[in-house]
Design a protein around this motif. Structure first.
Motif, PDB file in Angstrom:
ATOM      1  N   TYR A  46       1.901   7.234  14.099  1.00 31.79           N
ATOM      2  CA  TYR A  46       1.304   6.848  12.703  1.00 31.79           C
ATOM      3  C   TYR A  46       2.006   6.222  11.160  1.00 31.79           C
ATOM      4  O   TYR A  46       1.608   6.341  10.741  1.00 31.79           O
ATOM      5  N   GLU A  47       3.790   6.946  11.299  1.00 33.03           N
ATOM      6  CA  GLU A  47       3.855   7.651  10.289  1.00 33.03           C
ATOM      7  C   GLU A  47       4.807   5.773   9.470  1.00 33.03           C
ATOM      8  O   GLU A  47       5.162   5.482  10.200  1.00 33.03           O
ATOM      9  N   VAL A  48       4.306   6.501   7.778  1.00 34.00           N
ATOM     10  CA  VAL A  48       5.036   5.234   7.211  1.00 34.00           C
ATOM     11  C   VAL A  48       5.931   5.837   6.639  1.00 34.00           C
ATOM     12  O   VAL A  48       6.447   7.166   6.407  1.00 34.00           O
ATOM     13  N   LEU A  49       6.965   5.245   7.217  1.00 34.49           N
ATOM     14  CA  LEU A  49       8.779   5.470   7.141  1.00 34.49           C
ATOM     15  C   LEU A  49       8.995   5.099   5.903  1.00 34.49           C
ATOM     16  O   LEU A  49      10.152   5.422   4.560  1.00 34.49           O
ATOM     17  N   ARG A  50       9.198   3.782   5.503  1.00 37.02           N
ATOM     18  CA  ARG A  50       9.610   3.231   4.353  1.00 37.02           C
ATOM     19  C   ARG A  50       8.112   2.436   3.821  1.00 37.02           C
ATOM     20  O   ARG A  50       7.405   1.603   5.073  1.00 37.02           O
ATOM     21  N   LYS A  51       8.335   2.151   2.594  1.00 38.91           N
ATOM     22  CA  LYS A  51       7.502   0.787   1.557  1.00 38.91           C
ATOM     23  C   LYS A  51       8.623   0.318   0.438  1.00 38.91           C
ATOM     24  O   LYS A  51       9.045   1.451   0.356  1.00 38.91           O
ATOM     25  N   LYS A  52       8.289  -0.933   0.621  1.00 39.30           N
ATOM     26  CA  LYS A  52       9.199  -1.453  -0.378  1.00 39.30           C
ATOM     27  C   LYS A  52       7.486  -2.625  -0.991  1.00 39.30           C
ATOM     28  O   LYS A  52       7.349  -3.456  -0.521  1.00 39.30           O
TER      29      LYS A  52
ATOM     30  N   ASP B 136      -7.423   4.199   6.797  1.00 35.94           N
ATOM     31  CA  ASP B 136      -7.750   5.532   6.980  1.00 35.94           C
ATOM     32  C   ASP B 136      -9.175   6.132   8.288  1.00 35.94           C
ATOM     33  O   ASP B 136      -9.524   4.860   8.671  1.00 35.94           O
ATOM     34  N   GLU B 137      -9.790   7.063   7.826  1.00 32.34           N
ATOM     35  CA  GLU B 137     -11.012   6.832   9.066  1.00 32.34           C
ATOM     36  C   GLU B 137     -12.133   6.550   8.981  1.00 32.34           C
ATOM     37  O   GLU B 137     -12.631   5.748   9.805  1.00 32.34           O
TER      38      GLU B 137
ATOM     39  N   LEU C 105      -0.299  -9.362   1.780  1.00 38.53           N
ATOM     40  CA  LEU C 105      -0.900  -9.613   0.615  1.00 38.53           C
ATOM     41  C   LEU C 105      -1.634  -8.619   0.233  1.00 38.53           C
ATOM     42  O   LEU C 105      -2.737  -8.928   1.237  1.00 38.53           O
ATOM     43  N   GLU C 106      -1.800  -7.670  -0.871  1.00 43.04           N
ATOM     44  CA  GLU C 106      -3.327  -7.379  -1.215  1.00 43.04           C
ATOM     45  C   GLU C 106      -4.028  -8.032  -1.515  1.00 43.04           C
ATOM     46  O   GLU C 106      -4.137  -8.281  -2.748  1.00 43.04           O
ATOM     47  N   VAL C 107      -5.607  -7.899  -0.251  1.00 42.62           N
ATOM     48  CA  VAL C 107      -6.483  -9.274  -1.261  1.00 42.62           C
ATOM     49  C   VAL C 107      -7.438  -8.076  -1.615  1.00 42.62           C
ATOM     50  O   VAL C 107      -8.744  -8.897  -2.007  1.00 42.62           O
ATOM     51  N   GLY C 108      -7.458  -7.473  -0.673  1.00 49.30           N
ATOM     52  CA  GLY C 108      -9.503  -6.605  -1.035  1.00 49.30           C
ATOM     53  C   GLY C 108      -9.296  -4.842  -0.398  1.00 49.30           C
ATOM     54  O   GLY C 108      -8.155  -4.462  -0.599  1.00 49.30           O
ATOM     55  N   VAL C 109     -10.090  -4.721  -0.070  1.00 52.70           N
ATOM     56  CA  VAL C 109      -9.743  -3.029  -0.178  1.00 52.70           C
ATOM     57  C   VAL C 109      -9.114  -3.067   1.412  1.00 52.70           C
ATOM     58  O   VAL C 109      -8.600  -1.668   0.922  1.00 52.70           O
ATOM     59  N   SER C 110      -8.664  -3.161   2.158  1.00 50.68           N
ATOM     60  CA  SER C 110      -8.614  -2.971   3.035  1.00 50.68           C
ATOM     61  C   SER C 110      -6.491  -2.105   3.375  1.00 50.68           C
ATOM     62  O   SER C 110      -5.620  -2.035   3.501  1.00 50.68           O
ATOM     63  N   THR C 111      -6.753  -3.296   2.236  1.00 50.37           N
ATOM     64  CA  THR C 111      -5.335  -4.085   2.295  1.00 50.37           C
ATOM     65  C   THR C 111      -4.591  -3.442   1.215  1.00 50.37           C
ATOM     66  O   THR C 111      -3.464  -3.154   1.187  1.00 50.37           O
ATOM     67  N   MET C 112      -5.559  -2.707   0.293  1.00 50.88           N
ATOM     68  CA  MET C 112      -5.304  -2.161  -0.822  1.00 50.88           C
ATOM     69  C   MET C 112      -5.006   0.043  -0.360  1.00 50.88           C
ATOM     70  O   MET C 112      -3.955  -0.288  -0.570  1.00 50.88           O
ATOM     71  N   LYS C 113      -5.853   0.163   0.152  1.00 48.25           N
ATOM     72  CA  LYS C 113      -5.767   1.048   1.237  1.00 48.25           C
ATOM     73  C   LYS C 113      -4.575   1.115   1.316  1.00 48.25           C
ATOM     74  O   LYS C 113      -3.294   1.956   1.761  1.00 48.25           O
ATOM     75  N   LEU C 114      -3.802  -0.137   2.351  1.00 48.26           N
ATOM     76  CA  LEU C 114      -2.680   0.263   2.940  1.00 48.26           C
ATOM     77  C   LEU C 114      -1.141  -0.007   1.769  1.00 48.26           C
ATOM     78  O   LEU C 114      -0.793   0.996   1.723  1.00 48.26           O
ATOM     79  N   GLY C 115      -1.517  -0.340   1.168  1.00 45.65           N
ATOM     80  CA  GLY C 115      -0.464  -0.647  -0.146  1.00 45.65           C
ATOM     81  C   GLY C 115      -0.535   0.950  -0.556  1.00 45.65           C
ATOM     82  O   GLY C 115       0.378   1.363  -1.416  1.00 45.65           O
ATOM     83  N   MET C 116      -1.385   1.605  -1.064  1.00 43.66           N
ATOM     84  CA  MET C 116      -1.691   3.222  -1.548  1.00 43.66           C
ATOM     85  C   MET C 116      -0.915   4.060  -0.607  1.00 43.66           C
ATOM     86  O   MET C 116      -0.409   4.935  -1.386  1.00 43.66           O
ATOM     87  N   LYS C 117      -0.823   3.887   0.578  1.00 46.39           N
ATOM     88  CA  LYS C 117       0.344   5.158   0.970  1.00 46.39           C
ATOM     89  C   LYS C 117       1.828   5.395   1.379  1.00 46.39           C
ATOM     90  O   LYS C 117       2.472   3.514   1.308  1.00 46.39           O
ATOM     91  N   GLU C 118       2.082   5.822   1.076  1.00 48.00           N
ATOM     92  CA  GLU C 118       2.859   6.383   0.551  1.00 48.00           C
ATOM     93  C   GLU C 118       4.170   6.831   1.977  1.00 48.00           C
ATOM     94  O   GLU C 118       3.595   7.179   3.314  1.00 48.00           O
ATOM     95  N   PRO C 119       5.217   6.421   1.892  1.00 42.42           N
ATOM     96  CA  PRO C 119       6.258   7.200   3.157  1.00 42.42           C
ATOM     97  C   PRO C 119       5.653   8.896   3.403  1.00 42.42           C
ATOM     98  O   PRO C 119       5.618   9.275   1.875  1.00 42.42           O
ATOM     99  N   GLY C 120       5.426   9.228   4.361  1.00 38.30           N
ATOM    100  CA  GLY C 120       5.528  10.361   4.852  1.00 38.30           C
ATOM    101  C   GLY C 120       3.749  10.566   5.214  1.00 38.30           C
ATOM    102  O   GLY C 120       3.508  11.611   5.598  1.00 38.30           O
ATOM    103  N   SER C 121       3.269   9.754   4.373  1.00 40.05           N
ATOM    104  CA  SER C 121       1.697   9.122   5.415  1.00 40.05           C
ATOM    105  C   SER C 121       1.638   8.587   6.624  1.00 40.05           C
ATOM    106  O   SER C 121       2.260   8.275   7.138  1.00 40.05           O
ATOM    107  N   THR C 122       0.366   8.849   6.947  1.00 35.28           N
ATOM    108  CA  THR C 122      -0.226   8.599   8.268  1.00 35.28           C
ATOM    109  C   THR C 122      -1.524   7.758   8.305  1.00 35.28           C
ATOM    110  O   THR C 122      -1.930   7.673   7.496  1.00 35.28           O
ATOM    111  N   LEU C 123      -1.021   6.745   8.278  1.00 32.62           N
ATOM    112  CA  LEU C 123      -1.976   5.373   9.357  1.00 32.62           C
ATOM    113  C   LEU C 123      -2.952   6.151  10.010  1.00 32.62           C
ATOM    114  O   LEU C 123      -2.583   6.510  10.880  1.00 32.62           O
ATOM    115  N   TYR C 124      -4.864   5.702   9.688  1.00 30.25           N
ATOM    116  CA  TYR C 124      -5.684   6.375  11.150  1.00 30.25           C
ATOM    117  C   TYR C 124      -4.993   5.799  12.670  1.00 30.25           C
ATOM    118  O   TYR C 124      -5.530   6.331  13.189  1.00 30.25           O
TER     119      TYR C 124
END
Ligand SMILES: Cc1cc2nc3c(=O)[nH]c(=O)nc-3n(C[C@H](O)[C@H](O)[C@H](O)COP(=O)(O)OP(=O)(O)OC[C@H]3O[C@@H](n4cnc5c(N)ncnc54)[C@H](O)[C@@H]3O)c2cc1C
Length: 283
Positions: A2-8, A39-40, A64-83
């Motif tokens: 579940y690697e983040v490849l790109r983010k825009k 994340d876990e 759209l970043e509306v709350g905690v989960s979508t903000m956590k996702l928005g902080m993930k950078e390419p190369g990092s992974t999703l749980y």
């Protein structure tokens, strides 16, 4: 995994992310979604499959970043992974040659309308897309929607681009000009879909809506996503997410979406006090 490849960053607080999940990319179809756990300790967050590449094994999400989960996702950078990423979930859109199809997308969900407009176009429908946002700077996927539509109409609430008003106003304007669509397909905030379905009901047009209730398991076991359609209880994740828009109990859906508002706000306050708004979140 579940690697983040790109983010825009597409617009303020709206992000597009390509995630490496070959098993989902392999079988994804228009109209389906995934459940992402950032994340876990994270919550299960449903997000629509906007695009995918079977050879390269990635899926594209726009959120759209509306709350905690979508903000956590928005902080993930390419190369990092999703749980975790589960999917593809839900039933694919029923695509056939209907004739003239109006595809309506509102806000961040314009991205979710894109694979649908593309699929309707691929089987030679005359596709008229109507996309709307609060303001011009929040309008996403304009060129992509244009590329898969025979006609594209834009609305903004404040009139900063296209017609001033809502997507439902643009729909009324088209119908008043004599348009007779064989199908109207819609996705967006529940109040927007409610307004559009009031129009399709009045004009007796077949209409499909992709619903976005609160969802937990995403596979028919818990019923958190239950909605009332034609007086019957239906599970959105398992029997939807698309239903006859003219039969949906919109007021109940809107009410149920607010059920955890207090807890969501508390969680958001805690999160923001720890992390702030994030440096890269403003386009
Ligand atoms: C089938 C489906 C597809 C979706 N596709 C997208 C998409 O492509 N892009 C996108 O930005 N959003 C999409 N959503 C909505 C997205 O899941 C929520 O915005 C997200 O879960 C909010 O989580 P949060 O912790 O950031 O915010 P919270 O603070 O938890 O909630 C903020 C708002 O989001 C709603 N919400 C909270 N949890 C859920 C949940 N589990 N399911 C649905 N709504 C929730 C709440 O009613 C509230 O209004 C989709 C929802 C569904 C059901």
């Amino acid at each position: 995994m579940y690697e983040v490849l790109r983010k825009k960053i597409l617009a303020p607080r709206i992000k597009e992310m390509d995630v490496y999940v070959p098993q989902i990319a392999k079988s994804a179809k228009p109209g389906q979604f995934v459940i992402v756990i950032p994340d876990e300790k994270g919550e299960r967050t449903p997000l629509t499959l906007v695009d995918w590449n079977r050879d390269e094994g990635w899926v594209r999400l726009v959120f759209l970043e509306v709350g905690v989960s979508t903000m956590k996702l928005g902080m993930k950078e390419p190369g990092s992974t999703l749980y975790y990423v589960a999917g593809p979930l839900g039933n694919p859109t029923h695509v056939e040659k209907f004739g003239t199809v109006v595809v309506i997308g509102g806000g961040v969900a314009i991205a979710a309308a894109y694979p649908i407009a593309r699929a309707f176009k691929e089987v030679s429908n005359h596709v008229i897309s109507v996309i709307g946002a609060r303001s011009a700077n929040l309008l996403i996927y304009e060129e992509l929607m244009r590329s898969v539509s025979d006609e594209l109409h834009i609305t903004t609430d404040d009139g900063s681009k296209g017609m001033k008003g809502f997507t439902s106003d643009a729909l009324v304007a088209l119908l008043n000009k004599g348009l007779k669509p064989n199908l109207v397909w819609m996705v967006g905030p529940a109040p927007m879909m409610k307004a559009c379905s009031e129009v399709t009901k009045k004009y007796r047009i077949k209409a499909i809506a992709s619903l976005n209730p609160i969802m937990v398991c995403g596979m028919g076991m818990c019923g958190a996503c239950r909605v009332k359609v034609g007086g019957k209880i239906r599970f959105t994740c398992y029997e939807g997410p698309e239903f006859d828009a003219n039969e949906v109990d919109w007021d109940e859906l809107i009410f149920r979406l607010k059920m955890y508002q207090k807890e969501e706000l508390e969680a958001l306050k805690l999160f923001l006090s720890k992390y702030g708004l994030g440096g890269d979140t403003h386009a």
